[in-house]
Motif scaffolding. Structure first.
Motif, mmCIF file in Angstrom:
data_model
loop_
_atom_site.group_PDB
_atom_site.id
_atom_site.type_symbol
_atom_site.label_atom_id
_atom_site.label_comp_id
_atom_site.label_asym_id
_atom_site.label_seq_id
_atom_site.Cartn_x
_atom_site.Cartn_y
_atom_site.Cartn_z
ATOM 1 N N LEU A 332 0.809 -1.227 0.000
ATOM 2 C CA LEU A 332 0.000 0.000 0.000
ATOM 3 C C LEU A 332 0.837 1.270 0.000
ATOM 4 O O LEU A 332 0.518 2.217 -0.746
ATOM 5 C CB LEU A 332 -0.967 -0.032 1.188
ATOM 6 N N PRO A 333 1.912 1.384 0.789
ATOM 7 C CA PRO A 333 2.702 2.627 0.744
ATOM 8 C C PRO A 333 3.219 2.967 -0.643
ATOM 9 O O PRO A 333 3.241 4.139 -1.039
ATOM 10 C CB PRO A 333 3.850 2.341 1.725
ATOM 11 N N ALA A 334 3.638 1.952 -1.409
ATOM 12 C CA ALA A 334 4.149 2.209 -2.760
ATOM 13 C C ALA A 334 3.052 2.757 -3.668
ATOM 14 O O ALA A 334 3.300 3.626 -4.519
ATOM 15 C CB ALA A 334 4.733 0.929 -3.350
ATOM 16 N N ARG A 335 1.815 2.270 -3.501
ATOM 17 C CA ARG A 335 0.701 2.783 -4.307
ATOM 18 C C ARG A 335 0.431 4.250 -3.960
ATOM 19 O O ARG A 335 0.193 5.075 -4.852
ATOM 20 C CB ARG A 335 -0.558 1.961 -4.059
ATOM 21 N N LEU A 336 0.455 4.560 -2.673
ATOM 22 C CA LEU A 336 0.222 5.939 -2.256
ATOM 23 C C LEU A 336 1.288 6.870 -2.821
ATOM 24 O O LEU A 336 0.983 7.967 -3.312
ATOM 25 C CB LEU A 336 0.199 6.011 -0.726
ATOM 26 N N VAL A 337 2.531 6.438 -2.775
ATOM 27 C CA VAL A 337 3.632 7.251 -3.310
ATOM 28 C C VAL A 337 3.497 7.426 -4.819
ATOM 29 O O VAL A 337 3.716 8.511 -5.356
ATOM 30 C CB VAL A 337 4.989 6.604 -2.958
ATOM 31 N N ALA A 338 3.125 6.351 -5.515
ATOM 32 C CA ALA A 338 3.018 6.412 -6.979
ATOM 33 C C ALA A 338 1.952 7.413 -7.408
ATOM 34 O O ALA A 338 2.174 8.226 -8.320
ATOM 35 C CB ALA A 338 2.708 5.022 -7.540
ATOM 36 N N LEU A 339 0.777 7.384 -6.756
ATOM 37 C CA LEU A 339 -0.276 8.313 -7.153
ATOM 38 C C LEU A 339 0.089 9.746 -6.775
ATOM 39 O O LEU A 339 -0.206 10.687 -7.521
ATOM 40 C CB LEU A 339 -1.616 7.931 -6.520
ATOM 41 N N GLU A 340 0.774 9.919 -5.653
ATOM 42 C CA GLU A 340 1.181 11.267 -5.257
ATOM 43 C C GLU A 340 2.166 11.868 -6.258
ATOM 44 O O GLU A 340 2.259 13.091 -6.393
ATOM 45 C CB GLU A 340 1.795 11.251 -3.860
ATOM 46 N N ALA A 341 2.882 11.026 -6.989
ATOM 47 C CA ALA A 341 3.823 11.508 -8.000
ATOM 48 C C ALA A 341 3.131 11.945 -9.281
ATOM 49 O O ALA A 341 3.779 12.486 -10.180
ATOM 50 C CB ALA A 341 4.855 10.419 -8.308
ATOM 51 N N ASN A 342 1.820 11.721 -9.381
ATOM 52 C CA ASN A 342 1.085 12.083 -10.589
ATOM 53 C C ASN A 342 1.009 13.609 -10.699
ATOM 54 O O ASN A 342 0.488 14.273 -9.799
ATOM 55 C CB ASN A 342 -0.328 11.488 -10.536
ATOM 56 N N PRO A 343 1.507 14.200 -11.781
ATOM 57 C CA PRO A 343 1.543 15.669 -11.880
ATOM 58 C C PRO A 343 0.173 16.304 -12.026
ATOM 59 O O PRO A 343 0.042 17.526 -11.883
ATOM 60 C CB PRO A 343 2.403 15.910 -13.136
ATOM 61 N N ARG A 344 -0.865 15.509 -12.319
ATOM 62 C CA ARG A 344 -2.200 16.068 -12.524
ATOM 63 C C ARG A 344 -3.004 16.174 -11.230
ATOM 64 O O ARG A 344 -4.130 16.670 -11.247
ATOM 65 C CB ARG A 344 -2.971 15.232 -13.550
ATOM 66 N N LEU A 345 -2.448 15.726 -10.126
ATOM 67 C CA LEU A 345 -3.157 15.801 -8.860
ATOM 68 C C LEU A 345 -3.232 17.240 -8.365
ATOM 69 O O LEU A 345 -2.272 18.001 -8.477
ATOM 70 C CB LEU A 345 -2.459 14.942 -7.801
ATOM 71 N N ALA A 346 -4.382 17.600 -7.795
ATOM 72 C CA ALA A 346 -4.539 18.902 -7.165
ATOM 73 C C ALA A 346 -3.986 18.857 -5.743
ATOM 74 O O ALA A 346 -3.809 17.785 -5.163
ATOM 75 C CB ALA A 346 -6.016 19.296 -7.133
ATOM 76 N N LEU A 347 -3.733 20.029 -5.186
ATOM 77 C CA LEU A 347 -3.168 20.116 -3.845
ATOM 78 C C LEU A 347 -4.034 19.386 -2.830
ATOM 79 O O LEU A 347 -3.536 18.643 -1.984
ATOM 80 C CB LEU A 347 -3.003 21.584 -3.443
ATOM 81 N N ARG A 348 -5.346 19.599 -2.892
ATOM 82 C CA ARG A 348 -6.220 18.977 -1.887
ATOM 83 C C ARG A 348 -6.188 17.451 -2.013
ATOM 84 O O ARG A 348 -6.318 16.736 -1.013
ATOM 85 C CB ARG A 348 -7.642 19.522 -1.975
ATOM 86 N N GLN A 349 -6.020 16.926 -3.218
ATOM 87 C CA GLN A 349 -5.904 15.478 -3.384
ATOM 88 C C GLN A 349 -4.607 14.962 -2.779
ATOM 89 O O GLN A 349 -4.571 13.891 -2.171
ATOM 90 C CB GLN A 349 -5.995 15.111 -4.864
ATOM 91 N N ARG A 350 -3.541 15.746 -2.918
ATOM 92 C CA ARG A 350 -2.259 15.353 -2.311
ATOM 93 C C ARG A 350 -2.362 15.360 -0.781
ATOM 94 O O ARG A 350 -1.772 14.511 -0.115
ATOM 95 C CB ARG A 350 -1.146 16.301 -2.763
#
Length: 493
Positions: A332-350
């Protein structure tokens, strides 16, 4: 409509475009398609193929075709953006109204695909041309779009500045603007919500929202209204009120398949926020997208490459579900890190991802890392005045704030947002119950048998009976029905 009736037999491009826009604003996309196809041919409404010899069509028809793409379910296609670029190239530099309208129309696809820098550039160009045309009423809508971008990215201060500019544009408008005032009220309530004050949004939903014609809410603002309205109601009125609000959107059958998907995703988010985790997972598994449980289990770094807004929301819902149900999952931690690296995420999603990561770190024994990450995340929220994600994720946050091992060191100097411990929905894991007793209680509320509870919690039947025995003792009851009633009476659920 009265003005259009006087041009009933007039099929000039300007009249056709006006007729098209009225149909779209009324929410009748099918009628808008017929108007455009009758005037310019079926190729204009075929958004799956590029136009051949687009230069032969009047600019007003091409603009209407691009607006149709905004309200239809198809994702923005590159050839449509190319057609818009060609239309800009053939439009004279002094045709400010048309140039402003084209740049304005380009805002939605850029926002939808997370290209916010491009959207901001289009907004500034649209404002330049509308100012040159002395069209403050049209400038108002660009300012509103910019405010909406600020809210979706978690920058309420920036959104408030844009709303002030929008208000100044309305003051320069010579005619009545009742509906536009409602736009301002909606987005001001949204800005208050993002700072952690949901009451204004609840007041708006309960008094003003029914006055909107749903067709007048552009797709991006409709998505914002759906999310903020449901979450604010959940926090202050509870699950029933939030679900009734979501169901009101479901009745708008003219909405695109994309928007219907957003409604289903908000349904899941409300159930998660109301601690109906089993019910939420069932709904989540039933959503027809490629982002399912198996995809998430094998996604790896692909999470960083998701582009469509709907796919990102779906992945976030799955990670929220997995953080609650399987916080000790080694992957699970690796999945969380991978999605957080997505440049299209908004601040509130991060921010939400960070809070789930703190929860997972704590459950996996990385206490110092959890403490540092939590202090850093709350600091970011304070800097940007973006407190709504904290309230939405209080199920994860409040138990952490009651953990003496977390509330040491740097956390002793962190300001905790107010309103965190108030609201209609109690936080998971807070209060007199252990985490496992909480899960057992929530599954009792969902009507699960002991066997179903054992399967959901991945424990044996004797362990379920042990947790239920402790739960009954703490609630001073002797059976399941009384336990649910006592939990409700004591505001645990």
């Amino acid at each position: 409509m009265d003005v259009l009736d006087r041009f009933e037999n007039n099929r000039l491009p300007d009249v056709v475009a006006l007729d098209f826009l009225v149909a779209v604003k009324l929410g009748d996309v099918s009628r808008a398609e017929r108007i455009l196809a009758t005037a310019g041919g079926a190729a204009l409404v075929n958004l799956g193929q590029p136009l051949q010899a687009s230069e032969k069509y009047p600019p007003q028809y091409l603009f209407a075709r691009f607006m149709l793409a905004t309200y239809r379910s198809e994702p923005p296609r590159q050839f449509l953006l190319d057609e818009a670029a060609q239309l800009l190239a053939r439009t004279g530099p002094r045709q400010h109204l048309l140039l402003g309208a084209i740049y304005n129309a380009l805002l939605e696809p850029h926002i939808r695909q997370g290209r916010l820098a491009e959207a901001e550039d289009c907004a500034l160009r649209a404002l330049h041309h509308y100012d040159a045309a002395e069209a403050p009423y049209l400038s108002f809508f660009v300012h509103v779009h910019r405010a909406m971008m600020g809210l979706t990215t978690g920058n309420p201060r920036e959104a408030t500045e844009c709303l002030s500019a929008a208000e100044r544009s309305l003051e320069k408008t010579a005619f009545e603007t009742v509906q536009e005032e409602r736009f301002l009220a909606l987005l001001r309530a949204g800005a208050a919500y993002e700072t952690g004050e949901p009451q204004a949004m609840v007041d708006f939903v309960e008094t003003e929202f029914s006055q909107f014609a749903f067709g007048e809410l552009w797709p991006s603002i409709a998505a914002l209204a759906l999310a903020h309205g449901a979450d604010a109601l959940l926090q202050l009125r509870g699950q029933k009120a939030a679900m009734q609000f979501v169901d009101r959107w479901r009745l708008q059958l003219w909405r695109s398949r994309r928007f219907q998907l957003l409604i289903e995703q908000r349904d899941v988010a409300v159930r998660q926020g109301a601690q109906r985790w089993r019910d939420a997972r069932t709904r989540l598994e039933g959503i027809a997208t490629r982002i399912g449980r198996l995809w998430m289990d094998t996604a790896g770094d692909n999470l960083a490459d998701l582009q469509d807004f709907e796919d990102i929301v779906q992945a976030l819902l799955w990670l929220r579900q997995q953080a609650l149900e399987a916080p000790r999952d080694a992957a699970l931690p690796a999945r969380l890190v991978a999605l957080e690296a997505n440049p299209r995420l908004a601040l509130r999603q991060r921010i939400c991802l960070q809070l789930w990561s703190v929860w997972v770190d704590r459950r996996q024994g990385r206490i110092a890392q959890a403490r540092q990450r939590l202090a850093r995340t709350l600091g970011v929220c304070a800097t940007h005045q973006c407190n709504a994600p904290i309230l939405e994720e209080r199920s994860f946050l409040l138990p952490l704030l009651e953990d003496p091992q977390i509330m040491r060191g740097e956390m002793e100097r962190v300001a905790i947002p107010r309103n965190l411990r108030s609201g209609a929905v109690a936080a998971f894991g807070a209060g007199p119950l252990s985490r496992q007793e909480w899960r057992a209680l929530l599954l009792l509320v969902e009507g699960c048998s002991n066997k179903e509870i054992a399967r959901e919690m991945v424990v044996s039947l004797p362990t379920v009976k042990f947790h239920l025995k402790n739960l009954f003792r703490k609630l001073a009851v002797s059976d399941r029905k009384s336990a649910v009633a006592a939990a409700r009476n004591s505001s645990l659920i």
